[in-house]
Design an enzyme around this catalytic site. Structure first.
Site, PDB file in Angstrom:
ATOM      1  N   HIS A  60       0.844  -1.197   0.000  1.00 37.86           N
ATOM      2  CA  HIS A  60       0.000   0.000   0.000  1.00 37.86           C
ATOM      3  C   HIS A  60       0.877   1.243   0.000  1.00 37.86           C
ATOM      4  O   HIS A  60       2.101   1.147   0.170  1.00 37.86           O
ATOM      5  CB  HIS A  60      -0.988  -0.018   1.167  1.00 37.86           C
ATOM      6  CG  HIS A  60      -0.363   0.060   2.535  1.00 37.86           C
ATOM      7  ND1 HIS A  60       0.534  -0.863   3.010  1.00 37.86           N
ATOM      8  CD2 HIS A  60      -0.516   0.967   3.530  1.00 37.86           C
ATOM      9  CE1 HIS A  60       0.890  -0.541   4.240  1.00 37.86           C
ATOM     10  NE2 HIS A  60       0.283   0.574   4.577  1.00 37.86           N
ATOM     11  N   HIS A  62       1.322   3.897   1.967  1.00 36.84           N
ATOM     12  CA  HIS A  62       1.809   4.654   3.121  1.00 36.84           C
ATOM     13  C   HIS A  62       3.342   4.687   3.045  1.00 36.84           C
ATOM     14  O   HIS A  62       3.976   3.714   2.637  1.00 36.84           O
ATOM     15  CB  HIS A  62       1.347   4.016   4.438  1.00 36.84           C
ATOM     16  CG  HIS A  62      -0.080   4.361   4.781  1.00 36.84           C
ATOM     17  ND1 HIS A  62      -0.866   3.588   5.604  1.00 36.84           N
ATOM     18  CD2 HIS A  62      -0.860   5.414   4.403  1.00 36.84           C
ATOM     19  CE1 HIS A  62      -2.072   4.146   5.725  1.00 36.84           C
ATOM     20  NE2 HIS A  62      -2.092   5.251   4.994  1.00 36.84           N
ATOM     21  N   ASP A  64       5.849   4.396   4.984  1.00 35.48           N
ATOM     22  CA  ASP A  64       6.732   3.404   5.594  1.00 35.48           C
ATOM     23  C   ASP A  64       6.749   2.091   4.809  1.00 35.48           C
ATOM     24  O   ASP A  64       7.454   1.149   5.196  1.00 35.48           O
ATOM     25  CB  ASP A  64       6.367   3.158   7.065  1.00 35.48           C
ATOM     26  CG  ASP A  64       4.916   2.757   7.280  1.00 35.48           C
ATOM     27  OD1 ASP A  64       4.045   3.241   6.526  1.00 35.48           O
ATOM     28  OD2 ASP A  64       4.646   1.960   8.192  1.00 35.48           O
ATOM     29  N   HIS A  65       5.995   2.035   3.710  1.00 35.71           N
ATOM     30  CA  HIS A  65       5.995   0.823   2.877  1.00 35.71           C
ATOM     31  C   HIS A  65       6.501   1.079   1.461  1.00 35.71           C
ATOM     32  O   HIS A  65       6.677   0.131   0.701  1.00 35.71           O
ATOM     33  CB  HIS A  65       4.589   0.210   2.833  1.00 35.71           C
ATOM     34  CG  HIS A  65       4.158  -0.302   4.170  1.00 35.71           C
ATOM     35  ND1 HIS A  65       4.159  -1.635   4.509  1.00 35.71           N
ATOM     36  CD2 HIS A  65       3.754   0.355   5.287  1.00 35.71           C
ATOM     37  CE1 HIS A  65       3.760  -1.774   5.757  1.00 35.71           C
ATOM     38  NE2 HIS A  65       3.492  -0.581   6.257  1.00 35.71           N
ATOM     39  N   HIS A 140      -7.402  -1.891   5.468  1.00 37.79           N
ATOM     40  CA  HIS A 140      -6.592  -0.836   6.074  1.00 37.79           C
ATOM     41  C   HIS A 140      -7.191   0.524   5.705  1.00 37.79           C
ATOM     42  O   HIS A 140      -8.208   0.583   5.037  1.00 37.79           O
ATOM     43  CB  HIS A 140      -5.141  -0.994   5.594  1.00 37.79           C
ATOM     44  CG  HIS A 140      -4.150  -0.214   6.394  1.00 37.79           C
ATOM     45  ND1 HIS A 140      -4.195  -0.115   7.766  1.00 37.79           N
ATOM     46  CD2 HIS A 140      -3.058   0.506   6.015  1.00 37.79           C
ATOM     47  CE1 HIS A 140      -3.184   0.635   8.180  1.00 37.79           C
ATOM     48  NE2 HIS A 140      -2.488   1.032   7.140  1.00 37.79           N
ATOM     49  N   ASP A 210      -0.539  -3.914   5.823  1.00 39.02           N
ATOM     50  CA  ASP A 210      -1.141  -3.644   7.130  1.00 39.02           C
ATOM     51  C   ASP A 210      -2.628  -3.976   7.052  1.00 39.02           C
ATOM     52  O   ASP A 210      -3.251  -3.755   6.025  1.00 39.02           O
ATOM     53  CB  ASP A 210      -1.002  -2.175   7.475  1.00 39.02           C
ATOM     54  CG  ASP A 210       0.438  -1.697   7.540  1.00 39.02           C
ATOM     55  OD1 ASP A 210       1.360  -2.489   7.336  1.00 39.02           O
ATOM     56  OD2 ASP A 210       0.641  -0.498   7.786  1.00 39.02           O
ATOM     57  N   HIS A 268       5.898  -5.349  12.195  1.00 36.24           N
ATOM     58  CA  HIS A 268       5.250  -4.033  12.064  1.00 36.24           C
ATOM     59  C   HIS A 268       4.862  -3.491  13.443  1.00 36.24           C
ATOM     60  O   HIS A 268       3.798  -2.911  13.636  1.00 36.24           O
ATOM     61  CB  HIS A 268       4.019  -4.114  11.144  1.00 36.24           C
ATOM     62  CG  HIS A 268       3.603  -2.780  10.586  1.00 36.24           C
ATOM     63  ND1 HIS A 268       2.636  -2.001  11.155  1.00 36.24           N
ATOM     64  CD2 HIS A 268       4.057  -2.078   9.524  1.00 36.24           C
ATOM     65  CE1 HIS A 268       2.492  -0.887  10.445  1.00 36.24           C
ATOM     66  NE2 HIS A 268       3.339  -0.910   9.451  1.00 36.24           N
TER      67      HIS A 268
END
Lengths: 301, 301
Positions: A60, A62, A64-65, A140, A210, A268
């Site tokens: 996805h 975000h 941090d990914h 998510h 997530d 995570h």
């Protein structure tokens, strides 16, 4: 399969822990899963040969990914890469990455192929002669997929002493490995099961991050050998988990239990927790075989 | 002024060296200059308080100078920042950063103000009561600015024993510090130079990266106390320097010499060189006071 954890923390990188990224090695074929900021440095530290990465799966959008992806692609350019790179991720990823590269007037000297995903149900997004990759739609705050990597069954194993006994010509070996019976010159038919044994059972790996607790995904990953399921929180913070659409360690363990997973791998983690063993303990109240993702750890299965 | 080097290498981050980023502390006011991937981790390692960063200056839109910015801004969001953040950089930076944040449906809960630059001549882009920041247009493959940070002259220093001698009321002290003469009740005028001494001379710092050798910039940075000038290459690779619009250590030293800089700080080294001392040696053939930027080093001036 060999899984290497490049980053296991949620949200922001800290001085000593990295956001989500993993490398999965299936028969010497490398798949990069998520690419948080700093992933290229982690790849170097783990001595992963950059050229061997041909497929990148982004769960996805975000930061941090995937905020490590533009830098990794730029590095591929500087290293003179020529082999195609395939990136699988949510709709929009192509615009985001290409705009950043265009701003620097840098473009790839290799084919950069984006496969944008938008399906709400599982789909097969990659297949070769050894592996299939299926999406595992998650729940998510933004459109998110997990990924299921499933080896294809290998060829049957020749029982060589049996094969030699019948004096079968070598040119038939491939047919035998593929499960065919053999008719001898005498007319006698030798059934395949006399000549071969079952291949090693194909392995599978599911990456689920997530997501809020989503029992609907259980049938999609049934019997998976290794299940990575995010556990951002512990049960003491179920309110935060619900609010942010993340899972607790116990919820991850419930998914592992219900899907009959071989091993549950947690990760995570929210940086509010200091003791990762608390995640293992909580999960083990529901499911016994629990491992903890930590930067640099590898898992063979 | 106190300068901290967060990253000093060019192009791709390696396992142990980071791409360009620096923090300049001027009277407890922090300015972040460039923001390569991993900058937020370097800030943590150097224990820089994130909340004190209010102004970020981006020289150009090559990845090794700004791919750390979306992650840093996302971290500010997660930390609950409320103070405005000002980002100064080439036209296009706003679209790039905002698209990446929008893809993750994350937006800032603080004012994020972009100041897009496109002038080909120097301009004053920031000013407060203590500091001015001017652009230093450079010569690179994409639109690039260096930045000149110049302290404003401070208040004059009270010679307190003189001031007491004349029994001057405290409410006049500010006027005296600002250079005014004082008329006593007797009608006598005390000239300011009897009551004050010169303030410490204002300091200046010029950041010049990335650029080909550009002697035209010399008048813009004349007499600068500390000059950071990129030295991607050594003279043995002048062909590469010309082709990629970078400088050699010797060319950096020529700029330092011609502008009458106090100290020359080298950096943005190509990773092809193992021995950084070679850069110092080459520069010192032209200019004596040479320092080497290295990750984590600080310079007070």
């Amino acid at each position: 399969m060999k899984l290497t954890i490049l980053g296991c923390y949620s949200a922001t990188p800290s001085a000593f822990a990295n956001p989500t990224s993993q490398v999965l090695d299936i028969k010497n074929h490398l798949f990069l899963i998520d690419c948080g900021e700093g992933t290229q440095v982690q790849l170097r530290r783990q001595r992963v040969k950059f050229a061997r990465i041909k497929h990148i799966f982004i769960s996805h959008l975000h930061g941090d990914h995937f905020f490590g992806l533009p830098g990794l692609i730029s590095t591929f350019v500087l290293l003179g890469r020529e082999a195609p790179l395939h990136v699988y991720g949510p709709k929009g990823i192509k615009d985001g990455i290409t705009l950043l590269l265009k701003l620097g007037k840098s473009w790839t000297n290799f084919p950069l192929v984006f496969h944008e995903l938008s399906s709400a149900v599982p789909e097969c997004i990659y297949e070769d002669d050894k592996v299939e990759v299926h999406t595992v739609p998650l729940d998510h705050r933004v459109y998110t997929n997990g990924f299921l990597f499933r080896e294809k069954p290998g060829e049957r194993k020749l029982k060589i002493e049996e094969v030699l006994k019948y004096d079968i010509d070598k040119c038939y070996y491939r047919n035998i490995k593929n499960g065919k019976d053999i008719q001898l010159a005498t007319g006698e038919v030798i059934p395949n099961e006399k000549l071969t044994a079952d291949p090693p059972s194909p392995k599978s790996y599911a990456f689920c991050s997530d997501t809020a607790y989503k029992p609907e995904l259980v049938p999609w990953i049934e019997g998976v050998d290794m299940l990575y399921h995010e556990s951002t929180f512990l049960e003491q913070h179920t309110d935060l988990a619900a609010k942010t659409k993340h899972s607790t360690a116990k919820q991850a363990a419930m998914i592992a239990h219900e899907s009959g997973a071989g091993t549950l791998l947690l990760g995570h983690y929210s940086s509010r927790y200091n003791d990762l063993e608390a995640f293992r303990k909580e999960a083990q109240t529901v499911f016994p075989r629990v491992e903890l993702a930590e930067d640099g750890k590898t898992f063979d299965f």
